[in-house]
Write an enzyme that holds these catalytic residues in place. Sequence first.
Site, mmCIF file in Angstrom:
data_model
loop_
_atom_site.group_PDB
_atom_site.id
_atom_site.type_symbol
_atom_site.label_atom_id
_atom_site.label_comp_id
_atom_site.label_asym_id
_atom_site.label_seq_id
_atom_site.Cartn_x
_atom_site.Cartn_y
_atom_site.Cartn_z
ATOM 1 C CB SER A 116 -2.375 151.325 43.161
ATOM 2 O OG SER A 116 -3.317 151.702 42.173
ATOM 3 C CD GLU A 157 26.963 94.735 58.808
ATOM 4 O OE1 GLU A 157 28.029 94.114 58.610
ATOM 5 O OE2 GLU A 157 25.929 94.506 58.173
#
Length: 736
Positions: free
Chosen positions: A390, A130
């Site tokens: 518990s 490019e």
Amino acid sequence: MSEPNEVSRHSGAVRSTELRRAIARLRISRFRVWSFGPSRNGGRWARGRALRILSAFALTFIIAITGFVGWVYSLGPLPLDEARHVSTTIVDRNGKLLRAYAMADGRWRLPVDAKSNVDPTYLKLLLAYEDQRFYGHNGLDPLALGRAALQLVTRGHIVSGGSTISMQLARLMEPRRQRSLYAKLRQMVRAIEIERSMSKEQILDLYLALAPYGGNLEGIRAASIGYLGKEPKRLSLAEAALLVALPQSPETRRLDRHPEAARKARDRVLDRMVEEQVVSADDARQAKAVPVPKLRKPMPILAPHASDTALSTVKDTPVIKLTLDANLQKVLEPLARDRAIALGPNISVGIIVVDNESGDVLARVGSADYFDESRAGQVDMTRAIRSPGSTLKPFIYGLAFEDGFVHPESLIDDRPVRFGSYAPENFDMTFQGTVPVKKALQLSLNVPAIVLLDRVGSSRLASRLRQAGGNLVLPKDEAPGLAMGLGGVGVTLQDLAQLYTGFARLGTTRPLREVMADKDDREPLRLLDPVAAWQVGNVLLGTPPPENAAHNRIAFKTGTSYGYRDAWSVGFDGRMTIGVWVGRPDGAPVPGLIGRVAAAPILFDAFARSGKTLAALPKPPKGTLVAGNAKLPLPLKRFRPVGELVRTGREQALHIQFPLNGSRIDVDRSGGQDSAAMPVKVAGGVLPMTVMVNGTALGEIDGRRQRLIDPPGPGFARLTVIDATGAADTVVIRIQ
């Protein structure tokens, strides 16, 4: 007559000739005057004419320049803010993507850092294809423009556009549907502006974030994840060439619609790279043999509940960094899903992992399946308030150890007992008789825990847990009671995990953190004294593990809420704490849902899948009494409730006379240890008596009912004296 006539004709001819010559000379003279003759008036007129022509040209040029500048000014500023708008991304502590959220218009555009996020092979191909002189020009590449013009003239069609990366970025920032000379000129002007306002690295990053790849995918990261299923950090040559080719014509080369066109475009990129000697012919041939993907892949969604919470709390931040570990999160989510499916329909699972040292949340699995509506997948069960069963018992024992009236090796009775109308029973409806305190905790016996809570105080337990970061939820206008020891209170899994880190941290917790921040101002919160915290952790380390699990590797506790609605398991080693919740999000009972059977195996599997070896718990703090029952001081050999103290004669109740509760003691250590000794004086009680400071035994009271002790360091200290019958008195003092 004839001669005179001839003379006359001859004279007329001469005069006519002279007249013609005079006229000719006059014409020549006039021509010289009007052209470049030596006449002074004629030269001045010529110079004026030339000046007028030059002035016209200059005026025209100025008008053109002014018009061009005005046009450039009319373009307005670069739309950088809009161009930099990206999808909000959630990343883990190492920068790995957990989840991304599409932009408001549905586009996927992820932020890009070319140096750290993109494979160098791709960048090399991109620039070679490019913009070969990207780092050398100022936005325009005259050579590329000239080459493009020459190719257009010689070949009759556009071969290359001559646009630089900066010009393409300008087109992406201000898209135009039609290609024209005006649009190209606009791109050139914008490219120069871009180069002046941004660095080359910033330009490349922004281009890589905006480049179109078809559909709603924009940018190299979104395309790589959407088409290849991975980040673009490591790409093959075939993948890099493909990603270079797609933005040239993103819609006609979409992999999910036009894979063959995409393949041909990729191959053309490879051919050109061979021509320009960027890649070898052999490498290009091998890359061409790789098929292109034909289906689009989904965007990753890891830790969806944590991501949603972060998105709602952190505003205007494109990248939100969490403390989570993506690798750990990735292995725990399938664990929760698989176990929930195995446990039955409508069951969900929540898992949270916390780093003990920092308090950072390393993993959060909010549900079995985020998209499963039958399991209420979008409800985060790590933040849901549920009954803890518990799981609060260890904190009861911790306060009992801290107060010094019980030791892990002390004996305690597990038998029927009643507190007014409340009569606690064990889960299996049986009683074990007299057992060591540590066994009572390991077996999760209910009666010993409630008896100790009665001695410690429910309000004190609730206050201490809140002080350490546990946000307990009680029914409206209800005070803490004994039932909270068996789950009669609401708590979240994340708060429970934070509280359990206090055992591994020897008595302090840190507020949990899930969003990374530059400044960390969290302060440690007090849970227990170091000795008591270590004793609880050491006891839980001996809890019998689930089937096929190793013993004495993980300290953990299970819990089951009333009606089998919640199953819990919380465990820790020296490095991290993991909490597991199992149940139905709607709170419906699940018969047979027990913490030890449903949640504990998930806990142990989570530790195994963490990929880290189990770390040892801290060593016992200085002053810890490590002894069997036979070697314990007489008052610690057996615990007796206050109402059952056996006395002979008429002894007075045990009472600490000095120091007084709430007093401040000034200690002068300048004269040595002897001068700093602090006296402890008591009245009443039955000898022998043991003095304990912060849960550590310091010796026995002598016959004069007093003893000199070495005071602890500055700060608050809990001083307890226990007599032979188990009676105790405690004061809290402040050492200065």
